[in-house]
Design a protein around this motif. Structure first.
Motif, PDB file in Angstrom:
ATOM      1  N   ILE A  39       0.841  -1.199   0.000  1.00 34.34           N
ATOM      2  CA  ILE A  39       0.000   0.000   0.000  1.00 34.34           C
ATOM      3  C   ILE A  39       0.875   1.247   0.000  1.00 34.34           C
ATOM      4  N   LEU A  40       1.924   1.239   0.791  1.00 32.97           N
ATOM      5  CA  LEU A  40       2.848   2.370   0.818  1.00 32.97           C
ATOM      6  C   LEU A  40       3.549   2.532  -0.525  1.00 32.97           C
ATOM      7  N   ALA A  41       3.907   1.437  -1.163  1.00 30.57           N
ATOM      8  CA  ALA A  41       4.531   1.508  -2.481  1.00 30.57           C
ATOM      9  C   ALA A  41       3.559   2.065  -3.520  1.00 30.57           C
ATOM     10  N   LEU A  42       2.291   1.687  -3.421  1.00 32.42           N
ATOM     11  CA  LEU A  42       1.285   2.221  -4.341  1.00 32.42           C
ATOM     12  C   LEU A  42       1.092   3.719  -4.135  1.00 32.42           C
ATOM     13  N   ASP A  43       1.111   4.156  -2.890  1.00 35.67           N
ATOM     14  CA  ASP A  43       1.001   5.580  -2.599  1.00 35.67           C
ATOM     15  C   ASP A  43       2.237   6.326  -3.111  1.00 35.67           C
ATOM     16  N   THR A  44       3.400   5.750  -2.926  1.00 36.09           N
ATOM     17  CA  THR A  44       4.630   6.364  -3.434  1.00 36.09           C
ATOM     18  C   THR A  44       4.612   6.430  -4.956  1.00 36.09           C
ATOM     19  N   LEU A  45       4.110   5.388  -5.577  1.00 32.88           N
ATOM     20  CA  LEU A  45       3.992   5.388  -7.036  1.00 32.88           C
ATOM     21  C   LEU A  45       3.033   6.465  -7.512  1.00 32.88           C
ATOM     22  N   SER A  46       1.973   6.682  -6.766  1.00 34.92           N
ATOM     23  CA  SER A  46       1.024   7.744  -7.095  1.00 34.92           C
ATOM     24  C   SER A  46       1.676   9.127  -6.989  1.00 34.92           C
ATOM     25  N   VAL A  47       2.426   9.334  -5.928  1.00 36.12           N
ATOM     26  CA  VAL A  47       3.081  10.632  -5.732  1.00 36.12           C
ATOM     27  C   VAL A  47       4.138  10.879  -6.815  1.00 36.12           C
ATOM     28  N   THR A  48       4.899   9.845  -7.164  1.00 37.64           N
ATOM     29  CA  THR A  48       5.907  10.030  -8.204  1.00 37.64           C
ATOM     30  C   THR A  48       5.264  10.225  -9.579  1.00 37.64           C
ATOM     31  N   ALA A  49       4.109   9.615  -9.806  1.00 37.53           N
ATOM     32  CA  ALA A  49       3.394   9.853 -11.068  1.00 37.53           C
ATOM     33  C   ALA A  49       2.906  11.298 -11.145  1.00 37.53           C
ATOM     34  N   ILE A  50       2.485  11.827 -10.011  1.00 29.83           N
ATOM     35  CA  ILE A  50       2.079  13.236  -9.974  1.00 29.83           C
ATOM     36  C   ILE A  50       3.269  14.138 -10.283  1.00 29.83           C
ATOM     37  N   ALA A  51       4.414  13.817  -9.681  1.00 27.33           N
ATOM     38  CA  ALA A  51       5.622  14.615  -9.940  1.00 27.33           C
ATOM     39  C   ALA A  51       6.025  14.523 -11.408  1.00 27.33           C
ATOM     40  N   LEU A  52       5.921  13.336 -11.997  1.00 24.67           N
ATOM     41  CA  LEU A  52       6.278  13.176 -13.404  1.00 24.67           C
ATOM     42  C   LEU A  52       5.328  13.952 -14.312  1.00 24.67           C
ATOM     43  N   LEU A  53       4.046  13.943 -13.986  1.00 18.57           N
ATOM     44  CA  LEU A  53       3.091  14.735 -14.775  1.00 18.57           C
ATOM     45  C   LEU A  53       3.371  16.223 -14.668  1.00 18.57           C
ATOM     46  N   MET A  54       3.708  16.683 -13.475  1.00 20.64           N
ATOM     47  CA  MET A  54       4.025  18.104 -13.299  1.00 20.64           C
ATOM     48  C   MET A  54       5.275  18.486 -14.099  1.00 20.64           C
ATOM     49  N   LEU A  55       6.298  17.641 -14.044  1.00 21.85           N
ATOM     50  CA  LEU A  55       7.511  17.921 -14.806  1.00 21.85           C
ATOM     51  C   LEU A  55       7.256  17.873 -16.307  1.00 21.85           C
ATOM     52  N   PHE A  56       6.431  16.927 -16.747  1.00 16.85           N
ATOM     53  CA  PHE A  56       6.113  16.830 -18.166  1.00 16.85           C
ATOM     54  C   PHE A  56       5.315  18.050 -18.624  1.00 16.85           C
ATOM     55  N   GLY A  57       4.418  18.533 -17.776  1.00 12.97           N
ATOM     56  CA  GLY A  57       3.680  19.751 -18.093  1.00 12.97           C
ATOM     57  C   GLY A  57       4.586  20.964 -18.179  1.00 12.97           C
ATOM     58  N   MET A  58       5.584  21.014 -17.305  1.00  9.46           N
ATOM     59  CA  MET A  58       6.561  22.103 -17.382  1.00  9.46           C
ATOM     60  C   MET A  58       7.406  21.986 -18.641  1.00  9.46           C
ATOM     61  N   HIS A  59       7.748  20.773 -19.014  1.00 14.44           N
ATOM     62  CA  HIS A  59       8.571  20.549 -20.204  1.00 14.44           C
ATOM     63  C   HIS A  59       7.840  20.956 -21.479  1.00 14.44           C
ATOM     64  N   LEU A  60       6.559  20.609 -21.559  1.00 15.15           N
ATOM     65  CA  LEU A  60       5.779  20.949 -22.750  1.00 15.15           C
ATOM     66  C   LEU A  60       5.084  22.300 -22.662  1.00 15.15           C
TER      67      LEU A  60
END
Length: 94
Positions: A39-60
């Protein structure tokens, strides 16, 4: 050097670092010795996916990715709460 080039390079490097963090969280999700670890790994994966989306939005330079990150944050929070409640009580609805 150009400041825009430095910022773009930094964003790409950060995207790679977050990608490595996602792979490590996925490994813990698949290999986790117990359910709370998964469950903690799934939550961490969710947070890192959010960070990746934010970075991708900044990139584009597109605001749609920020909205997608907000939706993913809400879904990630709700899924973590529901899974934790299920582990504690073996029942979701009270």
């Amino acid at each position: 050097m150009n400041a825009a080039l430095i910022i773009e390079t930094t964003i790409v490097v950060c995207m790679h670092a977050v990608g490595v963090a996602m792979l490590l969280a996925l490994w813990r999700l698949l290999r986790g010795p117990s359910v709370p670890d998964r469950i903690l790994a799934l939550d961490t994966l969710s947070v890192t996916a959010i960070a990746l989306l934010m970075l991708f939005g900044m990139h584009l330079d597109s605001p749609i990715y920020f909205e997608a990150a907000l939706v993913l944050a809400m879904l990630g929070f709700c899924s973590t709460v529901v899974l934790s409640k299920y582990v504690l009580r073996r029942d979701i609805v009270e």
